[in-house]
Scaffold this active site. Structure first.
Site, PDB file in Angstrom:
ATOM      1  N   HIS A   1       0.829  -1.212   0.000  1.00  0.00           N
ATOM      2  CA  HIS A   1       0.000   0.000   0.000  1.00  0.00           C
ATOM      3  C   HIS A   1       0.857   1.252   0.000  1.00  0.00           C
ATOM      4  O   HIS A   1       1.836   1.341   0.748  1.00  0.00           O
ATOM      5  CB  HIS A   1      -0.920   0.007   1.228  1.00  0.00           C
ATOM      6  CG  HIS A   1      -2.123   0.883   1.068  1.00  0.00           C
ATOM      7  ND1 HIS A   1      -2.029   2.267   1.056  1.00  0.00           N
ATOM      8  CD2 HIS A   1      -3.430   0.595   0.892  1.00  0.00           C
ATOM      9  CE1 HIS A   1      -3.238   2.777   0.894  1.00  0.00           C
ATOM     10  NE2 HIS A   1      -4.105   1.785   0.786  1.00  0.00           N
TER      11      HIS A   1
ATOM     12  N   GLY B   1       3.205  22.398  11.080  1.00  0.00           N
ATOM     13  CA  GLY B   1       4.458  21.706  11.334  1.00  0.00           C
ATOM     14  C   GLY B   1       5.583  22.140  10.414  1.00  0.00           C
ATOM     15  O   GLY B   1       5.410  22.997   9.538  1.00  0.00           O
TER      16      GLY B   1
ATOM     17  N   HIS C   1       9.559  14.313   8.624  1.00  0.00           N
ATOM     18  CA  HIS C   1      10.034  13.682   9.864  1.00  0.00           C
ATOM     19  C   HIS C   1      10.956  12.528   9.469  1.00  0.00           C
ATOM     20  O   HIS C   1      10.614  11.733   8.582  1.00  0.00           O
ATOM     21  CB  HIS C   1       8.838  13.176  10.677  1.00  0.00           C
ATOM     22  CG  HIS C   1       9.182  12.722  12.049  1.00  0.00           C
ATOM     23  ND1 HIS C   1       9.828  11.529  12.304  1.00  0.00           N
ATOM     24  CD2 HIS C   1       8.970  13.291  13.274  1.00  0.00           C
ATOM     25  CE1 HIS C   1       9.990  11.386  13.602  1.00  0.00           C
ATOM     26  NE2 HIS C   1       9.480  12.444  14.212  1.00  0.00           N
ATOM     27  N   PRO C   2      12.133  12.403  10.098  1.00  0.00           N
ATOM     28  CA  PRO C   2      13.111  11.407   9.644  1.00  0.00           C
ATOM     29  C   PRO C   2      12.644   9.957   9.678  1.00  0.00           C
ATOM     30  O   PRO C   2      13.107   9.135   8.879  1.00  0.00           O
ATOM     31  CB  PRO C   2      14.300  11.627  10.584  1.00  0.00           C
ATOM     32  CG  PRO C   2      13.746  12.360  11.767  1.00  0.00           C
ATOM     33  CD  PRO C   2      12.633  13.192  11.236  1.00  0.00           C
ATOM     34  N   THR C   3      11.718   9.633  10.577  1.00  0.00           N
ATOM     35  CA  THR C   3      11.240   8.245  10.659  1.00  0.00           C
ATOM     36  C   THR C   3       9.740   8.121  10.434  1.00  0.00           C
ATOM     37  O   THR C   3       9.272   7.104   9.919  1.00  0.00           O
ATOM     38  CB  THR C   3      11.570   7.629  12.036  1.00  0.00           C
ATOM     39  OG1 THR C   3      10.967   8.434  13.070  1.00  0.00           O
ATOM     40  CG2 THR C   3      13.076   7.556  12.250  1.00  0.00           C
ATOM     41  N   ALA C   4       8.978   9.150  10.777  1.00  0.00           N
ATOM     42  CA  ALA C   4       7.514   9.070  10.711  1.00  0.00           C
ATOM     43  C   ALA C   4       6.925   9.763   9.487  1.00  0.00           C
ATOM     44  O   ALA C   4       5.710   9.700   9.267  1.00  0.00           O
ATOM     45  CB  ALA C   4       6.893   9.661  11.980  1.00  0.00           C
ATOM     46  N   GLY C   5       7.756  10.428   8.686  1.00  0.00           N
ATOM     47  CA  GLY C   5       7.272  11.027   7.449  1.00  0.00           C
ATOM     48  C   GLY C   5       6.325  12.188   7.661  1.00  0.00           C
ATOM     49  O   GLY C   5       6.597  13.126   8.417  1.00  0.00           O
TER      50      GLY C   5
END
Length: 300
Positions: A84, A165, A170-174
């Site tokens: 997905h 924002g 975000h480096p890990t959460a996008g």
């Protein structure tokens, strides 16, 4: 539930395989006053979790914000793979008015949640659908194009600065899309072929952007563990693009490839009216209405 206002939320999280993480993400929706967890389902091929929860608007938004925080902490999209499309650990968060509230209420809740999520978790937020700040941001697929990987550069383009924002992925959460919409039906049809190209071709023909059904979004998905493929759809207005219409169009297009439908599934919850409409079509019921459905009359 003796609530005067009921709002629904169907957050999608990019985790469908780690059961411990899934349990932690869902935990804020359990045993909370003013909130009721109706359903959650995870798909390992999609690597995605879909939660359906209802509640009083204030209680609901607090639970959603808490769940988003847990997902941001637990999910690292740098190591995420699935069928997905996704641009965030929390990919999309729609709010839907159900009872005693209207679309404007859902829009207001979505904007408040967006502001707080951006502030608390340093997460870029795009408003979409009815909450969109510009016409080109209404369609989730357009916002998500490029996915997590592509968003690293896309977010720096002036037309794709987030609504809330930082203008940095975000480096890990996008990133996350938050908005308000009417109820939709998440409907998937399985095909007896392992060819993803065929599933893609069928999806292109039936979705609105390809000249197909007006309120249908579709894509082809490979289910590797079963050796088959799937046409995965969102029917964004089931009253105008019925489930049976999507089913028959997929079957019609599949014939040209010598492919058959071997099953279908609904992800999450579905409005009763959508199923009654489809049952009425296949049974050839004449002059049938929702007023003849026992449960509908009881709930009046």
């Amino acid at each position: 539930m003796n609530w005067t206002k009921i709002m629904e939320c169907v957050p999608n999280f990019s985790e469908g395989r780690d059961l411990q993480k899934i349990d932690e993400i869902v935990s804020p929706f359990r045993a909370k006053a003013g909130v009721k967890l109706l359903d959650y389902s995870n798909d390992e091929d999609h690597n995605r979790l879909v939660v359906t929860v209802v509640g009083e608007p204030d209680a609901l938004k607090e639970a959603v914000i808490e769940a988003i925080g847990i997902a941001v902490e637990l999910i690292d999209l740098n190591h995420h793979q699935g069928q997905h499309p996704r641009m965030g650990a929390v990919d999309v968060v729609p709010f839907i008015p159900i009872k005693g509230c209207i679309m404007e209420d859902a829009i207001a809740v979505s904007k408040e949640v967006g502001q707080r999520v951006a502030s608390q978790y340093n997460l870029p937020v795009f408003l979409y659908e009815k909450s969109a700040s510009a016409p080109h941001r209404e369609n989730l697929a357009v916002i998500r194009k490029g996915e997590f990987e592509g968003m690293k550069e896309k977010i720096h383009q002036p037309e794709w600065h987030p609504d809330f924002g930082p203008a940095e992925r975000h480096p890990t959460a996008g990133t996350v899309a938050i908005g308000a919409r009417m109820p939709l039906v998440a409907y998937n049809i399985n095909l007896n072929t392992p060819s993803l190209e065929i599933a893609h071709d069928i999806a292109k023909k039936i979705r609105f952007i390809g000249g197909g059904l007006r309120y249908c979004k579709a894509m082809g998905v490979e289910l590797k563990d079963r050796g088959i493929t799937q046409v995965s759809m969102n029917l964004t207005d089931y009253s105008k693009t019925a489930i049976y219409r999507a089913f028959e169009m997929v079957r019609f297009e599949a014939k040209r490839y010598g492919v058959s439908i071997i099953g279908s599934e609904i992800v999450g919850l579905v409005p009763m009216e959508a199923l009654i409409d489809t049952a009425s079509y296949y049974l050839g019921l004449e002059n049938f209405s929702m007023q003849q459905v026992l449960e509908a009359r009881i709930m009046e």
